[in-house]
Design a protein around this motif. Sequence first.
Motif, short mmCIF file in Angstrom:
data_model
loop_
_atom_site.label_atom_id
_atom_site.label_comp_id
_atom_site.label_asym_id
_atom_site.label_seq_id
_atom_site.Cartn_x
_atom_site.Cartn_y
_atom_site.Cartn_z
N ASN A 1 -8.84 6.23 -1.10
CA ASN A 1 -9.06 5.72 0.26
C ASN A 1 -8.47 6.65 1.30
O ASN A 1 -9.10 6.94 2.33
CB ASN A 1 -8.44 4.31 0.36
CG ASN A 1 -8.72 3.68 1.69
OD1 ASN A 1 -9.87 3.45 2.03
ND2 ASN A 1 -7.68 3.43 2.46
N ARG A 2 -7.26 7.14 1.06
CA ARG A 2 -6.63 8.10 2.01
C ARG A 2 -7.51 9.35 2.11
O ARG A 2 -7.68 9.92 3.19
CB ARG A 2 -5.24 8.54 1.54
CG ARG A 2 -4.10 7.62 1.76
CD ARG A 2 -3.90 7.12 3.13
NE ARG A 2 -3.31 8.02 4.09
CZ ARG A 2 -3.04 7.67 5.36
NH1 ARG A 2 -3.31 6.45 5.80
NH2 ARG A 2 -2.51 8.52 6.19
N ASP B 1 -1.77 -1.44 14.72
CA ASP B 1 -1.49 -2.22 13.52
C ASP B 1 -0.72 -3.46 13.97
O ASP B 1 -0.09 -3.45 15.03
CB ASP B 1 -0.64 -1.39 12.54
CG ASP B 1 -0.76 -1.87 11.09
OD1 ASP B 1 -1.34 -1.14 10.27
OD2 ASP B 1 -0.26 -2.98 10.78
N GLY C 1 -5.41 -0.82 11.93
CA GLY C 1 -4.89 -1.04 10.57
C GLY C 1 -4.39 0.28 10.01
O GLY C 1 -4.71 0.66 8.88
N TYR D 1 0.85 -1.21 0.00
CA TYR D 1 0.00 0.00 0.00
C TYR D 1 0.88 1.25 0.00
O TYR D 1 0.61 2.23 -0.72
CB TYR D 1 -0.88 -0.07 1.25
CG TYR D 1 -1.92 1.01 1.39
CD1 TYR D 1 -3.03 1.08 0.55
CD2 TYR D 1 -1.83 1.94 2.42
CE1 TYR D 1 -4.00 2.05 0.73
CE2 TYR D 1 -2.80 2.91 2.61
CZ TYR D 1 -3.88 2.96 1.76
OH TYR D 1 -4.84 3.93 1.94
N ASP E 1 -3.30 -6.86 17.00
CA ASP E 1 -3.96 -7.52 15.88
C ASP E 1 -5.47 -7.42 16.09
O ASP E 1 -5.97 -7.73 17.18
CB ASP E 1 -3.52 -9.00 15.85
CG ASP E 1 -3.86 -9.66 14.53
OD1 ASP E 1 -5.04 -9.60 14.12
OD2 ASP E 1 -2.95 -10.22 13.91
N VAL E 2 -6.18 -7.00 15.05
CA VAL E 2 -7.63 -6.85 15.19
C VAL E 2 -8.30 -8.20 15.47
O VAL E 2 -9.42 -8.26 15.99
CB VAL E 2 -8.22 -6.15 13.94
CG1 VAL E 2 -8.28 -7.11 12.74
CG2 VAL E 2 -9.59 -5.57 14.22
N GLY F 1 -1.45 1.53 9.09
CA GLY F 1 -0.56 1.60 7.94
C GLY F 1 0.70 2.40 8.24
O GLY F 1 0.84 3.03 9.29
N ASN G 1 -10.05 1.44 8.16
CA ASN G 1 -10.03 1.74 6.73
C ASN G 1 -9.11 0.78 5.99
O ASN G 1 -7.95 0.60 6.38
CB ASN G 1 -9.55 3.18 6.51
CG ASN G 1 -10.59 4.18 6.99
OD1 ASN G 1 -11.79 3.98 6.78
ND2 ASN G 1 -10.16 5.25 7.64
C1 LIG Z 1 -4.14 -1.13 3.11
S1 LIG Z 1 -3.44 -0.65 4.66
C2 LIG Z 1 -4.56 0.63 5.17
C3 LIG Z 1 -3.88 1.75 5.93
C4 LIG Z 1 -4.80 2.88 6.39
N1 LIG Z 1 -5.84 2.39 7.29
C5 LIG Z 1 -5.47 3.59 5.24
O1 LIG Z 1 -6.67 3.31 4.99
O2 LIG Z 1 -4.85 4.38 4.57
C6 LIG Z 1 -3.96 -2.01 5.72
C7 LIG Z 1 -3.26 -2.04 7.05
O3 LIG Z 1 -3.91 -3.01 7.87
C8 LIG Z 1 -2.91 -3.70 8.60
N2 LIG Z 1 -3.45 -5.01 9.00
C9 LIG Z 1 -3.70 -6.08 8.20
N3 LIG Z 1 -4.19 -7.10 8.93
C10 LIG Z 1 -4.23 -6.66 10.22
C11 LIG Z 1 -4.65 -7.25 11.44
N4 LIG Z 1 -5.09 -8.51 11.49
N5 LIG Z 1 -4.59 -6.51 12.59
C12 LIG Z 1 -4.14 -5.22 12.54
N6 LIG Z 1 -3.73 -4.62 11.41
C13 LIG Z 1 -3.77 -5.32 10.26
C14 LIG Z 1 -1.73 -3.80 7.66
O4 LIG Z 1 -0.52 -4.03 8.35
C15 LIG Z 1 -1.78 -2.43 6.98
O5 LIG Z 1 -1.01 -1.50 7.68
#
Ligand SMILES: C[S@@+](CC[C@H](N)C(=O)[O-])C[C@H]1O[C@@H](n2cnc3c(N)ncnc32)[C@H](O)[C@@H]1O
Length: 271
Positions: free
Chosen positions: A60-61, A109, A83, A26, A136-137, A85, A162
């Motif tokens: 998305n941002r 994250d 999450g 991303y 972790d979510v 990023g 997001n």
């Molecule tokens: C596509 S990025 C989105 C970043 C930001 N939220 C945005 O919308 O611009 C997805 C993020 O979710 C995180 N992620 C993925 N699976 C996750 C989990 N199980 N728990 C926490 N974070 C997670 C990834 O490490 C990444 O940083």
Amino acid sequence: MTDGTARIDDVEVNLDIHLAHSARMYDYYLGGTTNFPADREAAGRALAVFPYARTAARANRAFMRRSTKLLAEAGIRQFLDIGTGIPTSPNLHEVAQSAAPDAKIVYADNDPIVLLHAQALLRGTEQGVTAYVQADVRAPGELLDAARGILDFTRPIALSMNALLHFVPSDAHRITEGLKAQLPSGSALVISHVTPDFAPEETARLIQVYTAAGTPVAACTRDEVTRFFTGWDLMEPGVVATPRWYPELAGDTEHITDAEASCYGAVAIRP
Ligand SMILES: C[S@@+](CC[C@H](N)C(=O)[O-])C[C@H]1O[C@@H](n2cnc3c(N)ncnc32)[C@H](O)[C@@H]1O
């Protein structure tokens, strides 16, 4: 950093640089430099089948910025962003605290690369608070316990997830319901989520690329995204492609098409 390991507070962290990570792919789409050859190779494969990936990330941002700004202006002072990023300016706390300098933000994250760069997420206003938790979510209890040290769960909180829930394919609705149940009246739920509705063939191929790279992804139809908000009051204009959410505030992302965005965005308030 040598050969994919880094030290954070004297703890050695493995960044798995030989495997593609969603946060770093991303970051690559957004023009960032926190990515490695394996991420760029997988991102290149994704762009070959879904040429809109860069545009979708930008839309998305922009949705994150608009939703955060409107919620801060509406009086919300606490934000839990899961999450998060790799930092990409402006980050959520910068948007929230420019509208409300006393806003408190907790970022979470599960990717160690985000932890490594978390210092950039912690430079907020003097009146406000910004904090980062490595969590972790899929373990929401631990995540919430960490957030409770900083946020007051008796007062409204904006929970944003997001571009996250498509990375927890089978469990996203159950996890979201569990998190919603912990938030008081007046709280907000902000979600953006990949959808197959606008560019089904390209999205199916994109999912194949991510899955082959070791990151299973699920896209949700409009009805499935709407289900995340069950029981809460959806703000206008409801569940729409990210550039269609308050398009008059979308700036240079306003003209991005639904297919290019291929992501729904929506915000709801707990009654
Ligand atoms: C596509 S990025 C989105 C970043 C930001 N939220 C945005 O919308 O611009 C997805 C993020 O979710 C995180 N992620 C993925 N699976 C996750 C989990 N199980 N728990 C926490 N974070 C997670 C990834 O490490 C990444 O940083």
